[in-house]
Scaffold this active site. Structure first.
Site, PDB file in Angstrom:
ATOM      1  N   ASP A   1       5.019   0.734  11.881  1.00 16.89           N
ATOM      2  CA  ASP A   1       3.797   0.088  11.394  1.00 16.89           C
ATOM      3  C   ASP A   1       3.684  -1.373  11.853  1.00 16.89           C
ATOM      4  O   ASP A   1       2.604  -1.958  11.760  1.00 16.89           O
ATOM      5  CB  ASP A   1       3.745   0.139   9.861  1.00 16.89           C
ATOM      6  CG  ASP A   1       3.406   1.534   9.362  1.00 16.89           C
ATOM      7  OD1 ASP A   1       3.065   2.399  10.185  1.00 16.89           O
ATOM      8  OD2 ASP A   1       3.491   1.759   8.136  1.00 16.89           O
TER       9      ASP A   1
ATOM     10  N   CYS B   1      -5.666  11.359  10.903  1.00 21.12           N
ATOM     11  CA  CYS B   1      -4.898  11.837  12.056  1.00 21.12           C
ATOM     12  C   CYS B   1      -5.014  10.889  13.252  1.00 21.12           C
ATOM     13  O   CYS B   1      -4.790  11.271  14.383  1.00 21.12           O
ATOM     14  CB  CYS B   1      -5.360  13.228  12.462  1.00 21.12           C
ATOM     15  SG  CYS B   1      -7.082  13.259  12.906  1.00 21.12           S
TER      16      CYS B   1
ATOM     17  N   ARG C   1      -0.214  14.881  12.794  1.00 20.71           N
ATOM     18  CA  ARG C   1       0.670  14.495  11.680  1.00 20.71           C
ATOM     19  C   ARG C   1       0.863  15.708  10.785  1.00 20.71           C
ATOM     20  O   ARG C   1       0.231  15.840   9.732  1.00 20.71           O
ATOM     21  CB  ARG C   1       0.081  13.309  10.919  1.00 20.71           C
ATOM     22  CG  ARG C   1       0.059  12.064  11.772  1.00 20.71           C
ATOM     23  CD  ARG C   1      -0.522  10.873  11.051  1.00 20.71           C
ATOM     24  NE  ARG C   1       0.404  10.268  10.107  1.00 20.71           N
ATOM     25  CZ  ARG C   1       0.148   9.116   9.486  1.00 20.71           C
ATOM     26  NH1 ARG C   1      -0.970   8.485   9.690  1.00 20.71           N
ATOM     27  NH2 ARG C   1       1.025   8.610   8.638  1.00 20.71           N
TER      28      ARG C   1
ATOM     29  N   LYS D   1       0.836  -1.211   0.000  1.00 12.33           N
ATOM     30  CA  LYS D   1       0.000   0.000   0.000  1.00 12.33           C
ATOM     31  C   LYS D   1       0.864   1.250   0.000  1.00 12.33           C
ATOM     32  O   LYS D   1       0.632   2.181  -0.777  1.00 12.33           O
ATOM     33  CB  LYS D   1      -0.896   0.013   1.254  1.00 12.33           C
ATOM     34  CG  LYS D   1      -1.582   1.349   1.495  1.00 12.33           C
ATOM     35  CD  LYS D   1      -2.360   1.358   2.781  1.00 12.33           C
ATOM     36  CE  LYS D   1      -1.590   1.767   3.999  1.00 12.33           C
ATOM     37  NZ  LYS D   1      -1.431   3.211   4.215  1.00 12.33           N
ATOM     38  N   ASN D   2       1.874   1.273   0.881  1.00 10.57           N
ATOM     39  CA  ASN D   2       2.653   2.499   1.044  1.00 10.57           C
ATOM     40  C   ASN D   2       3.544   2.803  -0.150  1.00 10.57           C
ATOM     41  O   ASN D   2       4.155   3.869  -0.219  1.00 10.57           O
ATOM     42  CB  ASN D   2       3.496   2.439   2.322  1.00 10.57           C
ATOM     43  CG  ASN D   2       2.631   2.618   3.554  1.00 10.57           C
ATOM     44  OD1 ASN D   2       1.431   2.865   3.447  1.00 10.57           O
ATOM     45  ND2 ASN D   2       3.233   2.496   4.728  1.00 10.57           N
TER      46      ASN D   2
ATOM     47  N   ARG E   1      -8.157  -0.543   4.923  1.00  8.47           N
ATOM     48  CA  ARG E   1      -7.293   0.461   4.274  1.00  8.47           C
ATOM     49  C   ARG E   1      -5.956  -0.143   3.875  1.00  8.47           C
ATOM     50  O   ARG E   1      -5.269   0.385   3.002  1.00  8.47           O
ATOM     51  CB  ARG E   1      -7.041   1.629   5.230  1.00  8.47           C
ATOM     52  CG  ARG E   1      -8.293   2.417   5.529  1.00  8.47           C
ATOM     53  CD  ARG E   1      -8.015   3.493   6.515  1.00  8.47           C
ATOM     54  NE  ARG E   1      -7.220   4.532   5.877  1.00  8.47           N
ATOM     55  CZ  ARG E   1      -7.137   5.771   6.306  1.00  8.47           C
ATOM     56  NH1 ARG E   1      -7.799   6.124   7.377  1.00  8.47           N
ATOM     57  NH2 ARG E   1      -6.411   6.647   5.685  1.00  8.47           N
TER      58      ARG E   1
END
Ligand code: UD1
Length: 417
Positions: free
Chosen positions: A306, A116, A121, A22-23, A398
């Site tokens: 994470d 957030c 952030r 995802k990132n 997500r």
């Protein structure tokens, strides 16, 4: 509201093909804006955040279709430069579109990004770095208007902290700027290298990604290409934690062991057997697990923030006392209260959590508060005695592609309701 119903105590065994990251997919999709013409991204995970990125591309005039893990974009008509507040709020990573839109159109208007749930952030480093590339900014009613009256110009930029998002924004904005950009104290995460590799595949000239100093020589324009998104190292860490929590044995396919060394080292310290042949990780866990001394979350190559929550879920039933120090985000222990409901003995003081391993966790009614914390609850529930229900599954969706199907395929008793 959807929830996961998990009957715990089933040992997970089998193989999992790990999804694309995802990132990485999110900044790559932003990068598609810069690539004139058609771009194909393979192994793109089907996640709500990725769908949100596609909607941003559509809003900017870039065609984007998604089928069977392949995203095809066509940025020929991508002249848009405004991103609506509604789309900006959908996810934190919407901010990486700023560098890409500036690179494409020389202007951009957007609002502060959402997401957030890990505490404040800010985006100050993103904005300060882009200013150094010649971007002028004004702010009114929460909208940030950016323009580059003299075009984007290469510069020497020193980041005060190796922020992943700020590094990505600078790379995207500088790829087609005039002159050379030297980015110092850049983030070194594998997703940064993946973005550089993708942009280079589109004709950019970026060297040093993965190291602290990245040199970007601006080129006139980028072209489309076909590219495969890197494997998701955090999904891999999550499935390793699920194996540990259930005393299971899993083979993770399509992963890169070097990306998760800091995590596999922790599982080995817990007593798991970890074996990493090319492109695969095998983890075998016999209970009882052992506590670990101290885990400090750090920028890559340190232990990833994470993976903090999912590893904590496994440590909750390890023999002895473990400590975690969360150095990246201020408020990343929302999962602790939920784990305590299951019988975990975890005390948090500021950035430090002390986990006294208990014999077993018990199923409970739980609620996810953020993506990785939600995944940690699923991990804990898989190893617990009895039935748990995990609410707010939309947080988990997500970042994890069909989490219940993946876990079911290796023996979990899990369903979505
Ligand atoms: C990315 C990842 C996220 C991961 C994080 C750290 C994506 C989509 N998200 O988030 O999953 O947890 O890296 O590895 O890739 N900060 C500032 N000012 C800024 C920018 C950041 O103070 O302008 C602070 C943040 O509040 C945070 C720290 O720096 O405390 C790290 O943030 P950063 O590396 O930027 O994370 P993200 O890119 O948001």
């Amino acid at each position: 509201m959807q929830r996961l119903i998990i009957n715990g105590g089933k040992r997970l065994c089998g193989e999992i093909k790990v999804q694309g990251a995802k990132n990485s997919a999110l900044p790559l999709l932003a990068g598609c804006l810069l690539a004139e013409g058609k771009t194909v991204l393979r192994r793109c995970p089907e996640l709500t955040d990725v769908f949100a990125a596609c909607r941003i591309l559509n809003e900017l005039g870039c065609k984007c279709s998604f089928r069977g893990g392949r995203v095809v974009t066509d940025s020929a008509d991508a002249a848009g430069w405004r991103i609506s507040e509604e789309l900006m709020r959908e996810m934190r990573s919407s901010i990486v579109f700023l560098g890409a839109v500036l690179g494409r159109t020389g202007k951009c208007e957007l609002s502060y990004p959402g997401g957030c749930e890990l505490g404040p952030r800010p985006i100050d480093m993103h904005l300060a770095a882009l200013k150094q590339l010649g971007v002028r900014m004004t702010e009114e009613h929460g909208r940030i208007s950016c323009s580059c009256p003299r075009g984007l110009k290469g510069a020497v930029i020193d980041l005060p902290f190796p922020s992943v998002g700020a590094t990505e924004n600078v790379m995207l904005a500088a790829a087609c700027a005039s002159g050379e950009t030297l980015l110092r104290n850049a983030a070194r995460e594998p997703e940064i290298k993946d973005l550089a590799d993708f942009l280079n595949c589109c004709g950019a000239d970026i060297k040093g990604a993965g190291c602290s100093t990245i040199r970007i020589r601006g080129v006139k324009k980028l072209h489309g290409c076909e590219y495969e998104v890197m494997p998701d190292r955090i999904a891999a860490a999550t499935y390793m934690a699920a194996a540990a929590a259930t005393g299971g044995e899993l083979g993770l396919l399509g992963v890169r062991c070097e990306d998760v060394r800091a995590v596999t080292a922790v599982f080995e310290e817990m007593g798991a057997g970890v074996y990493c042949p090319e492109g695969r990780i095998f983890i075998s866990c016999s209970r009882p697990l052992r506590a670990v001394r101290v885990i400090r979350t750090m920028p890559y190559p340190g232990f990833p923030t994470d993976a903090q929550a999912v590893v904590m879920a496994a440590l909750a039933t390890a023999q002895g006392s473990s400590m975690i120090v969360e150095n990246i985000f201020e408020s990343r222990y929302c999962h602790v209260d939920e784990l305590v409901r299951m019988g975990a003995d975890i005390k948090v003081s500021g950035r430090t959590a002390v986990i006294q391993g208990v014999k077993k966790l018990c199923g409970a009614s739980l609620r996810a508060h953020d993506l990785r914390g939600g995944a940690a609850l699923a991990v804990a529930a898989l190893g617990a005695e009895g039935t748990s229900s995990v609410g707010n599954v939309h947080f988990i969706d997500r970042g994890y592609e069909q989490i219940e199907r993946v876990l079911e395929s290796v023996g979990a008793d899990i369903r979505r309701r």
